[in-house]
Write an enzyme that holds these catalytic residues in place. Structure first.
Site, PDB file in Angstrom:
ATOM      1  N   ASN A   1      44.114  49.980  39.654  1.00 21.77           N
ATOM      2  CA  ASN A   1      44.263  48.723  38.914  1.00 21.77           C
ATOM      3  C   ASN A   1      43.544  48.848  37.585  1.00 21.77           C
ATOM      4  O   ASN A   1      42.485  49.483  37.507  1.00 21.77           O
ATOM      5  CB  ASN A   1      43.620  47.589  39.730  1.00 21.77           C
ATOM      6  CG  ASN A   1      43.624  46.251  38.993  1.00 21.77           C
ATOM      7  OD1 ASN A   1      44.640  45.828  38.434  1.00 21.77           O
ATOM      8  ND2 ASN A   1      42.477  45.582  38.957  1.00 21.77           N
TER       9      ASN A   1
ATOM     10  N   HIS B   1      41.544  46.599  34.915  1.00 20.08           N
ATOM     11  CA  HIS B   1      40.905  45.285  34.786  1.00 20.08           C
ATOM     12  C   HIS B   1      40.306  45.182  33.384  1.00 20.08           C
ATOM     13  O   HIS B   1      39.606  46.100  32.937  1.00 20.08           O
ATOM     14  CB  HIS B   1      39.805  45.109  35.838  1.00 20.08           C
ATOM     15  CG  HIS B   1      39.160  43.767  35.758  1.00 20.08           C
ATOM     16  ND1 HIS B   1      39.795  42.613  36.195  1.00 20.08           N
ATOM     17  CD2 HIS B   1      37.971  43.380  35.239  1.00 20.08           C
ATOM     18  CE1 HIS B   1      39.004  41.583  35.952  1.00 20.08           C
ATOM     19  NE2 HIS B   1      37.898  42.009  35.371  1.00 20.08           N
TER      20      HIS B   1
ATOM     21  N   ASN C   1      50.943  47.344  29.479  1.00 22.78           N
ATOM     22  CA  ASN C   1      50.354  48.509  30.166  1.00 22.78           C
ATOM     23  C   ASN C   1      51.445  49.376  30.797  1.00 22.78           C
ATOM     24  O   ASN C   1      51.338  50.598  30.808  1.00 22.78           O
ATOM     25  CB  ASN C   1      49.332  48.064  31.217  1.00 22.78           C
ATOM     26  CG  ASN C   1      47.996  47.753  30.581  1.00 22.78           C
ATOM     27  OD1 ASN C   1      47.281  48.654  30.161  1.00 22.78           O
ATOM     28  ND2 ASN C   1      47.657  46.475  30.483  1.00 22.78           N
TER      29      ASN C   1
ATOM     30  N   GLY D   1      53.890  43.338  30.384  1.00 28.69           N
ATOM     31  CA  GLY D   1      54.107  44.753  30.685  1.00 28.69           C
ATOM     32  C   GLY D   1      53.696  45.716  29.591  1.00 28.69           C
ATOM     33  O   GLY D   1      54.259  46.819  29.492  1.00 28.69           O
TER      34      GLY D   1
ATOM     35  N   ASP E   1      38.647  43.719  42.879  1.00 31.75           N
ATOM     36  CA  ASP E   1      38.013  44.430  41.753  1.00 31.75           C
ATOM     37  C   ASP E   1      36.775  45.231  42.185  1.00 31.75           C
ATOM     38  O   ASP E   1      35.924  45.564  41.350  1.00 31.75           O
ATOM     39  CB  ASP E   1      37.613  43.463  40.615  1.00 31.75           C
ATOM     40  CG  ASP E   1      38.815  42.792  39.972  1.00 31.75           C
ATOM     41  OD1 ASP E   1      39.898  43.408  39.945  1.00 31.75           O
ATOM     42  OD2 ASP E   1      38.674  41.653  39.497  1.00 31.75           O
TER      43      ASP E   1
ATOM     44  N   ILE F   1      48.093  38.090  44.833  1.00 34.99           N
ATOM     45  CA  ILE F   1      47.192  38.639  45.867  1.00 34.99           C
ATOM     46  C   ILE F   1      48.003  39.238  47.021  1.00 34.99           C
ATOM     47  O   ILE F   1      48.994  38.652  47.463  1.00 34.99           O
ATOM     48  CB  ILE F   1      46.296  37.498  46.422  1.00 34.99           C
ATOM     49  CG1 ILE F   1      45.539  36.840  45.277  1.00 34.99           C
ATOM     50  CG2 ILE F   1      45.387  38.002  47.559  1.00 34.99           C
ATOM     51  CD1 ILE F   1      44.095  37.106  45.166  1.00 34.99           C
ATOM     52  N   LEU F   2      47.556  40.408  47.477  1.00 34.67           N
ATOM     53  CA  LEU F   2      48.148  41.039  48.666  1.00 34.67           C
ATOM     54  C   LEU F   2      47.063  41.095  49.734  1.00 34.67           C
ATOM     55  O   LEU F   2      45.873  41.162  49.409  1.00 34.67           O
ATOM     56  CB  LEU F   2      48.592  42.469  48.333  1.00 34.67           C
ATOM     57  CG  LEU F   2      49.660  42.609  47.246  1.00 34.67           C
ATOM     58  CD1 LEU F   2      49.851  44.072  46.882  1.00 34.67           C
ATOM     59  CD2 LEU F   2      50.981  42.002  47.715  1.00 34.67           C
TER      60      LEU F   2
ATOM     61  N   THR G   1      40.778  48.286  46.668  1.00 34.93           N
ATOM     62  CA  THR G   1      40.370  48.161  48.073  1.00 34.93           C
ATOM     63  C   THR G   1      40.509  46.697  48.465  1.00 34.93           C
ATOM     64  O   THR G   1      40.943  45.870  47.651  1.00 34.93           O
ATOM     65  CB  THR G   1      38.896  48.586  48.276  1.00 34.93           C
ATOM     66  OG1 THR G   1      38.072  47.678  47.536  1.00 34.93           O
ATOM     67  CG2 THR G   1      38.637  50.011  47.828  1.00 34.93           C
TER      68      THR G   1
ATOM     69  N   GLU H   1      42.692  49.782  27.409  1.00 36.12           N
ATOM     70  CA  GLU H   1      43.615  49.744  28.551  1.00 36.12           C
ATOM     71  C   GLU H   1      44.795  50.698  28.389  1.00 36.12           C
ATOM     72  O   GLU H   1      45.138  51.433  29.318  1.00 36.12           O
ATOM     73  CB  GLU H   1      44.164  48.329  28.742  1.00 36.12           C
ATOM     74  CG  GLU H   1      43.116  47.316  29.129  1.00 36.12           C
ATOM     75  CD  GLU H   1      43.724  45.972  29.474  1.00 36.12           C
ATOM     76  OE1 GLU H   1      44.720  45.913  30.202  1.00 36.12           O
ATOM     77  OE2 GLU H   1      43.194  44.953  28.999  1.00 36.12           O
TER      78      GLU H   1
HETATM   79  C1  GAR Z   1      46.030  43.184  31.031  1.00 41.26           C
HETATM   80  O1  GAR Z   1      45.024  42.839  30.111  1.00 41.26           O
HETATM   81  C2  GAR Z   1      45.400  43.567  32.351  1.00 41.26           C
HETATM   82  O2  GAR Z   1      44.199  44.265  32.224  1.00 41.26           O
HETATM   83  C3  GAR Z   1      45.158  42.212  32.953  1.00 41.26           C
HETATM   84  O3  GAR Z   1      46.300  41.457  32.606  1.00 41.26           O
HETATM   85  C4  GAR Z   1      46.861  41.958  31.394  1.00 41.26           C
HETATM   86  C5  GAR Z   1      48.326  42.298  31.625  1.00 41.26           C
HETATM   87  O4  GAR Z   1      48.978  42.605  30.425  1.00 41.26           O
HETATM   88  N1  GAR Z   1      44.972  42.312  34.366  1.00 41.26           N
HETATM   89  C6  GAR Z   1      44.138  41.538  35.035  1.00 41.26           C
HETATM   90  O5  GAR Z   1      43.498  40.639  34.548  1.00 41.26           O
HETATM   91  C7  GAR Z   1      44.033  41.851  36.524  1.00 41.26           C
HETATM   92  N2  GAR Z   1      42.861  41.286  37.079  1.00 41.26           N
HETATM   93  P1  GAR Z   1      50.351  43.411  30.410  1.00 41.26           P
HETATM   94  O6  GAR Z   1      51.341  42.680  31.334  1.00 41.26           O
HETATM   95  O7  GAR Z   1      50.807  43.311  28.977  1.00 41.26           O
HETATM   96  O8  GAR Z   1      50.091  44.813  30.833  1.00 41.26           O
END
Ligand code: GAR
Length: 208
Positions: free
Chosen positions: A108, A110, A14, A12, A151, A93-94, A147, A181
């Site tokens: 999202n 990525h 982000n 978490g 990605d 996945i949803l 969508t 990010e």
């Molecule tokens: C982040 O790097 C995010 O971009 C990635 O997972 C990590 C989550 O970290 N997401 C993906 O790869 C989605 N395809 P966090 O839980 O510390 O935010």
């Protein structure tokens, strides 16, 4: 005020960046009203609780199939009256009913420069492993609308970091998170909440 619902599965960081941005007034017009986790032990839930944000847990294996899980997610989003749904490290996945119910209202983050290193199987550290394997000299992160194409939705924001000699997937992941990010995701949420993103002919146009 737009209700922001954040979907998480892990640490978490982000989510934390979104919480910190909201606290310093960085998301005008938006408020994080709920965090939904696909894992009951995700540290992201702790972060939400520490900040007085309502939480829900929806674990995939508690549901018969992806459709039943997606229905539960959709019901939760509707109950929470979500205006914006943010995938912040959400790894489950949803089905397409969810993004179709929230067109251009789900974003999202990525950890790569889409269309590189994205799609099925590219998540978390795997993305950085693939970037190092290929030997790219720059990488970064992308915030895009969700969508039915994994990605594949309209790109809202991207930014880059260099790939340096001796990088490991973990070092590169940290550089991408800290420099891109954690900045772009709150920025995209803020732009959305101020109605500064339009989608025209499948492309996102951002009013900066
Ligand atoms: C982040 O790097 C995010 O971009 C990635 O997972 C990590 C989550 O970290 N997401 C993906 O790869 C989605 N395809 P966090 O839980 O510390 O935010």
């Amino acid at each position: 005020m737009k209700n922001i619902v954040v979907l998480v599965s892990g640490g978490g960081t982000n989510l934390q960046a979104l919480i910190d941005a909201e606290k310093r007034g960085g998301i005008p017009g938006g408020k994080i009203t709920c965090v939904i986790s696909s894992k009951s032990d995700a540290y992201a839930l702790e972060r939400a609780k520490q900040n007085g944000i309502n939480t829900r847990v929806l674990v995939r294996r508690d549901f018969a199939d992806v459709h039943a899980y997606s229905k539960a997610m959709l019901d939760a989003l509707n109950e929470e009256k979500a205006d914006l749904v943010v995938y912040a490290g959400f790894m489950t996945i949803l089905d397409e009913t969810v993004c179709k119910a929230y067109p251009n209202k789900m974003i999202n983050v990525h950890p790569a420069l889409i269309p590189s290193f994205c799609g099925k199987g590219f998540y978390g550290l795997h993305v950085h492993e693939a970037a190092l394997e290929k030997g790219v000299k720059v990488t970064g992160a992308t915030v895009h609308f969700v969508t039915e194409v994994c990605d594949g939705g309209p790109i809202i924001l991207q930014d880059t970091v260099p790939v340096l000699n001796g990088d490991t997937p973990e070092i590169l992941q940290k550089r991408v998170m800290e420099n891109v990010e954690w900045k772009l995701l709150p920025k995209a949420a803020a732009l959305f909440c101020q109605d500064k993103i339009k989608v025209v002919d499948g492309r996102a146009i951002v009013e900066e």
